[in-house]
Design a protein around this motif. Structure first.
Motif, PDB file in Angstrom:
ATOM      1  N   LYS A 122       0.865  -1.174   0.000  1.00 20.69           N
ATOM      2  CA  LYS A 122       0.000   0.000   0.000  1.00 20.69           C
ATOM      3  C   LYS A 122       0.904   1.227   0.000  1.00 20.69           C
ATOM      4  CE  LYS A 122      -3.706   2.313   2.559  1.00 20.69           C
ATOM      5  NZ  LYS A 122      -4.574   2.264   3.780  1.00 20.69           N
ATOM      6  N   VAL A 123       0.827   2.028  -1.056  1.00 26.65           N
ATOM      7  CA  VAL A 123       1.630   3.247  -1.137  1.00 26.65           C
ATOM      8  C   VAL A 123       0.944   4.337  -0.322  1.00 26.65           C
ATOM      9  CG1 VAL A 123       2.545   5.035  -2.657  1.00 26.65           C
ATOM     10  CG2 VAL A 123       2.608   2.647  -3.380  1.00 26.65           C
ATOM     11  N   LEU A 124       1.645   4.857   0.661  1.00 24.05           N
ATOM     12  CA  LEU A 124       1.106   5.899   1.533  1.00 24.05           C
ATOM     13  C   LEU A 124       1.482   7.293   1.053  1.00 24.05           C
ATOM     14  CD1 LEU A 124       2.025   4.228   4.961  1.00 24.05           C
ATOM     15  CD2 LEU A 124      -0.100   3.997   3.662  1.00 24.05           C
ATOM     16  N   VAL A 125       2.705   7.426   0.528  1.00 30.98           N
ATOM     17  CA  VAL A 125       3.202   8.716   0.037  1.00 30.98           C
ATOM     18  C   VAL A 125       4.050   8.454  -1.199  1.00 30.98           C
ATOM     19  CG1 VAL A 125       4.700  10.699   0.525  1.00 30.98           C
ATOM     20  CG2 VAL A 125       3.217   9.795   2.327  1.00 30.98           C
ATOM     21  N   ALA A 156       1.728  -9.100   4.222  1.00 29.67           N
ATOM     22  CA  ALA A 156       1.762 -10.493   3.803  1.00 29.67           C
ATOM     23  C   ALA A 156       0.557 -11.181   4.427  1.00 29.67           C
ATOM     24  CB  ALA A 156       3.056 -11.174   4.240  1.00 29.67           C
ATOM     25  N   HIS A 157      -0.186 -11.915   3.617  1.00 30.78           N
ATOM     26  CA  HIS A 157      -1.421 -12.560   4.068  1.00 30.78           C
ATOM     27  C   HIS A 157      -2.372 -11.536   4.706  1.00 30.78           C
ATOM     28  CE1 HIS A 157       0.226 -16.493   3.156  1.00 30.78           C
ATOM     29  NE2 HIS A 157       1.287 -16.199   3.875  1.00 30.78           N
ATOM     30  N   GLY A 158      -2.339 -10.304   4.178  1.00 33.59           N
ATOM     31  CA  GLY A 158      -3.239  -9.272   4.654  1.00 33.59           C
ATOM     32  C   GLY A 158      -2.820  -8.595   5.944  1.00 33.59           C
ATOM     33  N   GLU A 159      -1.678  -8.982   6.522  1.00 29.68           N
ATOM     34  CA  GLU A 159      -1.210  -8.380   7.770  1.00 29.68           C
ATOM     35  C   GLU A 159       0.016  -7.515   7.512  1.00 29.68           C
ATOM     36  OE1 GLU A 159      -0.669 -10.802  11.166  1.00 29.68           O
ATOM     37  OE2 GLU A 159      -2.287 -12.167  10.666  1.00 29.68           O
ATOM     38  N   PRO A 160       0.116  -6.356   8.175  1.00 26.53           N
ATOM     39  CA  PRO A 160       1.291  -5.498   7.966  1.00 26.53           C
ATOM     40  C   PRO A 160       2.571  -6.165   8.448  1.00 26.53           C
ATOM     41  CG  PRO A 160      -0.057  -4.674   9.786  1.00 26.53           C
ATOM     42  CD  PRO A 160      -0.837  -5.771   9.135  1.00 26.53           C
ATOM     43  N   MET A 161       3.605  -6.048   7.627  1.00 28.19           N
ATOM     44  CA  MET A 161       4.919  -6.613   7.950  1.00 28.19           C
ATOM     45  C   MET A 161       5.940  -5.523   8.241  1.00 28.19           C
ATOM     46  SD  MET A 161       5.515 -10.011   7.527  1.00 28.19           S
ATOM     47  CE  MET A 161       7.175 -10.036   6.907  1.00 28.19           C
ATOM     48  N   ALA A 162       5.907  -4.474   7.414  1.00 29.55           N
ATOM     49  CA  ALA A 162       6.954  -3.457   7.505  1.00 29.55           C
ATOM     50  C   ALA A 162       6.467  -2.140   6.928  1.00 29.55           C
ATOM     51  CB  ALA A 162       8.206  -3.921   6.756  1.00 29.55           C
ATOM     52  N   TYR A 163       7.052  -1.065   7.439  1.00 32.53           N
ATOM     53  CA  TYR A 163       6.836   0.276   6.901  1.00 32.53           C
ATOM     54  C   TYR A 163       8.145   0.692   6.242  1.00 32.53           C
ATOM     55  CZ  TYR A 163       6.869   5.376   6.962  1.00 32.53           C
ATOM     56  OH  TYR A 163       7.013   6.686   6.624  1.00 32.53           O
ATOM     57  N   LEU A 164       8.071   1.053   4.969  1.00 37.94           N
ATOM     58  CA  LEU A 164       9.254   1.355   4.178  1.00 37.94           C
ATOM     59  C   LEU A 164       9.217   2.807   3.719  1.00 37.94           C
ATOM     60  CD1 LEU A 164       8.933  -1.775   1.824  1.00 37.94           C
ATOM     61  CD2 LEU A 164      10.048  -1.689   4.068  1.00 37.94           C
ATOM     62  N   CYS A 165      10.266   3.547   4.017  1.00 43.27           N
ATOM     63  CA  CYS A 165      10.386   4.930   3.563  1.00 43.27           C
ATOM     64  C   CYS A 165      11.670   5.030   2.740  1.00 43.27           C
ATOM     65  CB  CYS A 165      10.438   5.885   4.748  1.00 43.27           C
ATOM     66  SG  CYS A 165      10.594   7.628   4.266  1.00 43.27           S
ATOM     67  N   GLU A 214       0.271   2.197  15.055  1.00 43.28           N
ATOM     68  CA  GLU A 214      -0.999   2.163  14.324  1.00 43.28           C
ATOM     69  C   GLU A 214      -0.811   1.555  12.940  1.00 43.28           C
ATOM     70  OE1 GLU A 214      -4.639   5.173  12.994  1.00 43.28           O
ATOM     71  OE2 GLU A 214      -2.868   5.954  14.021  1.00 43.28           O
ATOM     72  N   ARG A 215       0.282   1.921  12.260  1.00 37.64           N
ATOM     73  CA  ARG A 215       0.541   1.381  10.919  1.00 37.64           C
ATOM     74  C   ARG A 215       0.762  -0.126  10.947  1.00 37.64           C
ATOM     75  NH1 ARG A 215       4.927   5.187  10.428  1.00 37.64           N
ATOM     76  NH2 ARG A 215       4.205   7.168   9.597  1.00 37.64           N
ATOM     77  N   LEU A 216       1.499  -0.595  11.944  1.00 39.73           N
ATOM     78  CA  LEU A 216       1.949  -1.985  11.955  1.00 39.73           C
ATOM     79  C   LEU A 216       1.120  -2.891  12.876  1.00 39.73           C
ATOM     80  CD1 LEU A 216       5.804  -1.335  11.976  1.00 39.73           C
ATOM     81  CD2 LEU A 216       4.392  -2.096  10.059  1.00 39.73           C
ATOM     82  N   ALA A 217      -0.009  -2.391  13.356  1.00 39.06           N
ATOM     83  CA  ALA A 217      -0.903  -3.183  14.205  1.00 39.06           C
ATOM     84  C   ALA A 217      -0.170  -3.696  15.445  1.00 39.06           C
ATOM     85  CB  ALA A 217      -1.497  -4.353  13.423  1.00 39.06           C
ATOM     86  N   GLU A 218       0.655  -2.836  16.036  1.00 41.27           N
ATOM     87  CA  GLU A 218       1.356  -3.147  17.272  1.00 41.27           C
ATOM     88  C   GLU A 218       0.890  -2.160  18.347  1.00 41.27           C
ATOM     89  OE1 GLU A 218       3.352  -5.557  17.992  1.00 41.27           O
ATOM     90  OE2 GLU A 218       3.996  -6.384  16.059  1.00 41.27           O
ATOM     91  N   THR A 219       1.358  -2.362  19.567  1.00 40.30           N
ATOM     92  CA  THR A 219       1.053  -1.412  20.635  1.00 40.30           C
ATOM     93  C   THR A 219       2.172  -0.378  20.713  1.00 40.30           C
ATOM     94  OG1 THR A 219       2.145  -2.842  22.260  1.00 40.30           O
ATOM     95  CG2 THR A 219      -0.238  -3.107  21.968  1.00 40.30           C
ATOM     96  N   ARG A 247       8.134  -5.587  11.963  1.00 43.39           N
ATOM     97  CA  ARG A 247       7.580  -6.276  13.138  1.00 43.39           C
ATOM     98  C   ARG A 247       8.448  -7.497  13.442  1.00 43.39           C
ATOM     99  NH1 ARG A 247       1.397  -7.541  12.077  1.00 43.39           N
ATOM    100  NH2 ARG A 247       1.462  -7.995  14.309  1.00 43.39           N
ATOM    101  N   PRO A 248       9.092  -7.576  14.606  1.00 45.13           N
ATOM    102  CA  PRO A 248       9.991  -8.695  14.885  1.00 45.13           C
ATOM    103  C   PRO A 248       9.288 -10.036  15.020  1.00 45.13           C
ATOM    104  CG  PRO A 248       9.741  -7.312  16.834  1.00 45.13           C
ATOM    105  CD  PRO A 248       9.066  -6.587  15.707  1.00 45.13           C
ATOM    106  N   THR A 249       7.968 -10.031  15.282  1.00 43.17           N
ATOM    107  CA  THR A 249       7.247 -11.307  15.331  1.00 43.17           C
ATOM    108  C   THR A 249       7.067 -11.903  13.946  1.00 43.17           C
ATOM    109  OG1 THR A 249       5.142 -10.113  15.247  1.00 43.17           O
ATOM    110  CG2 THR A 249       5.964 -10.743  17.430  1.00 43.17           C
ATOM    111  N   ARG A 250       7.234 -11.065  12.917  1.00 45.32           N
ATOM    112  CA  ARG A 250       7.033 -11.519  11.551  1.00 45.32           C
ATOM    113  C   ARG A 250       8.311 -11.560  10.733  1.00 45.32           C
ATOM    114  NH1 ARG A 250       2.081 -10.981   9.261  1.00 45.32           N
ATOM    115  NH2 ARG A 250       3.080 -12.375   7.783  1.00 45.32           N
ATOM    116  N   TYR A 251       9.405 -11.069  11.311  1.00 42.49           N
ATOM    117  CA  TYR A 251      10.564 -10.793  10.484  1.00 42.49           C
ATOM    118  C   TYR A 251      11.847 -10.874  11.300  1.00 42.49           C
ATOM    119  CZ  TYR A 251      12.852  -8.529   6.513  1.00 42.49           C
ATOM    120  OH  TYR A 251      13.647  -8.252   5.436  1.00 42.49           O
ATOM    121  N   SER A 252      12.896 -11.419  10.705  1.00 41.62           N
ATOM    122  CA  SER A 252      14.199 -11.438  11.374  1.00 41.62           C
ATOM    123  C   SER A 252      15.300 -11.411  10.318  1.00 41.62           C
ATOM    124  CB  SER A 252      14.348 -12.681  12.265  1.00 41.62           C
ATOM    125  OG  SER A 252      14.349 -13.866  11.478  1.00 41.62           O
ATOM    126  N   PHE A 253      16.512 -11.033  10.740  1.00 39.69           N
ATOM    127  CA  PHE A 253      17.667 -11.024   9.855  1.00 39.69           C
ATOM    128  C   PHE A 253      18.568 -12.199  10.220  1.00 39.69           C
ATOM    129  CE2 PHE A 253      16.355  -6.571   9.936  1.00 39.69           C
ATOM    130  CZ  PHE A 253      16.363  -6.259   8.585  1.00 39.69           C
TER     131      PHE A 253
END
Length: 261
Positions: A122-125, A156-165, A214-219, A247-253
């Motif tokens: 989803k392109v925000l800006v 991914a699968h309709g859930e936010p994973m990351a915010y990219l700028c 709010e963007r990433l559905a976290e607290t 989101r670290p629950t969805r992503y790691s390096f």
């Protein structure tokens, strides 16, 4: 008068029944951790697909000769990792596998596809802004000169994973919003004839701001992974500067470390 009996619905088959789950009681590794590791591997390799319902904990415990608290602890550890979710009235359900990103020059879009996820954007800006001192230094352009600023929410699968700028020098490529939502930025660069060569990258972590939460559905205050990257083409030109949060629950390096001789 004819009457017909209603068909009896078939009970759902526990997807874990087909898995070769084993525990080694002689191992110093806790039994719950052995089980959670095997279930996590099944999720990552697609043997337990998103949406699958795990069977009854009591039955799984009986099948493996484990106590119910041990099985519950194994499942709870995967709930805390974000791989499983407990839904009232439904049961324990597989949500997704965590994306493990190798430290190489790749895009999140490509990594999600490689992990069997269904990436969406989803392109925000998508606009032109004057370069700040930080952006100008990263892209080797004059401060206050025009640069493209693109903000995207990757799902991914309709859930936010990351915010990219991302900030891109002007005239580099056509940053069409529809294209940005249909594919990855690096794919667009390659299609424009840009040869990506290397990047300078910094990884960190911090608490989520209210806007990020709010963007990433976290607290607010939840831990987020952060990444800053400057990407260069084969001529040494900086073609992109990005600041991303994950989101670290969805992503790691993933790192591969070598001993220096």
């Amino acid at each position: 008068m004819w009457s017909y009996a209603r068909p009896v619905p078939k009970p759902e088959v526990d997807p874990t029944a087909s898995l070769e789950l084993r525990v080694d009681r002689s191992s110093p590794v806790p039994l719950y951790f052995q089980l959670s590791q095997q279930l996590e591997a099944a999720i990552e390799h697609g043997a337990l697909t998103p949406g699958s319902l795990l069977g009854n904990e009591i039955e799984l415990a009986a099948r493996l000769g484990l106590s119910r608290p041990t099985v519950r602890q194994a499942i709870q550890s995967l709930v805390e990792k974000g791989l499983l979710v407990r839904r009232r009235g439904v049961g324990t359900q597989v949500v997704h596998s965590q994306v493990k990103r190798p430290l190489e020059l790749s895009s999140l879009y490509d990594d999600l596809e490689a992990a069997g996820q269904r990436p969406a954007t989803k392109v925000l800006v998508n606009t032109v802004v004057p370069a700040t001192a930080e952006v100008a230094a990263s892209l080797n352009v004059a401060e206050d000169s025009d640069v493209h600023r693109v903000e995207r929410l990757r799902l991914a699968h309709g859930e936010p994973m990351a915010y990219l700028c991302n900030f891109i020098p002007p005239g580099l490529l056509d940053l069409d919003t529809a294209q940005l939502e249909a594919t990855g930025l690096y794919r667009m660069m390659r299609a424009a004839g840009i040869t990506l060569h290397s990047a300078r990258q910094t990884i960190g972590a911090r608490g989520a701001t209210a806007a990020e939460a709010e963007r990433l559905a976290e607290t607010e205050g939840a831990p987020l992974l952060t990444m800053q990257r400057v990407t260069f083409d084969d001529t040494g030109r900086a073609v992109e500067y990005g600041t991303h949060t994950y989101r670290p629950t969805r992503y790691s390096f993933e790192f591969q470390l070598l001993v220096r001789s």
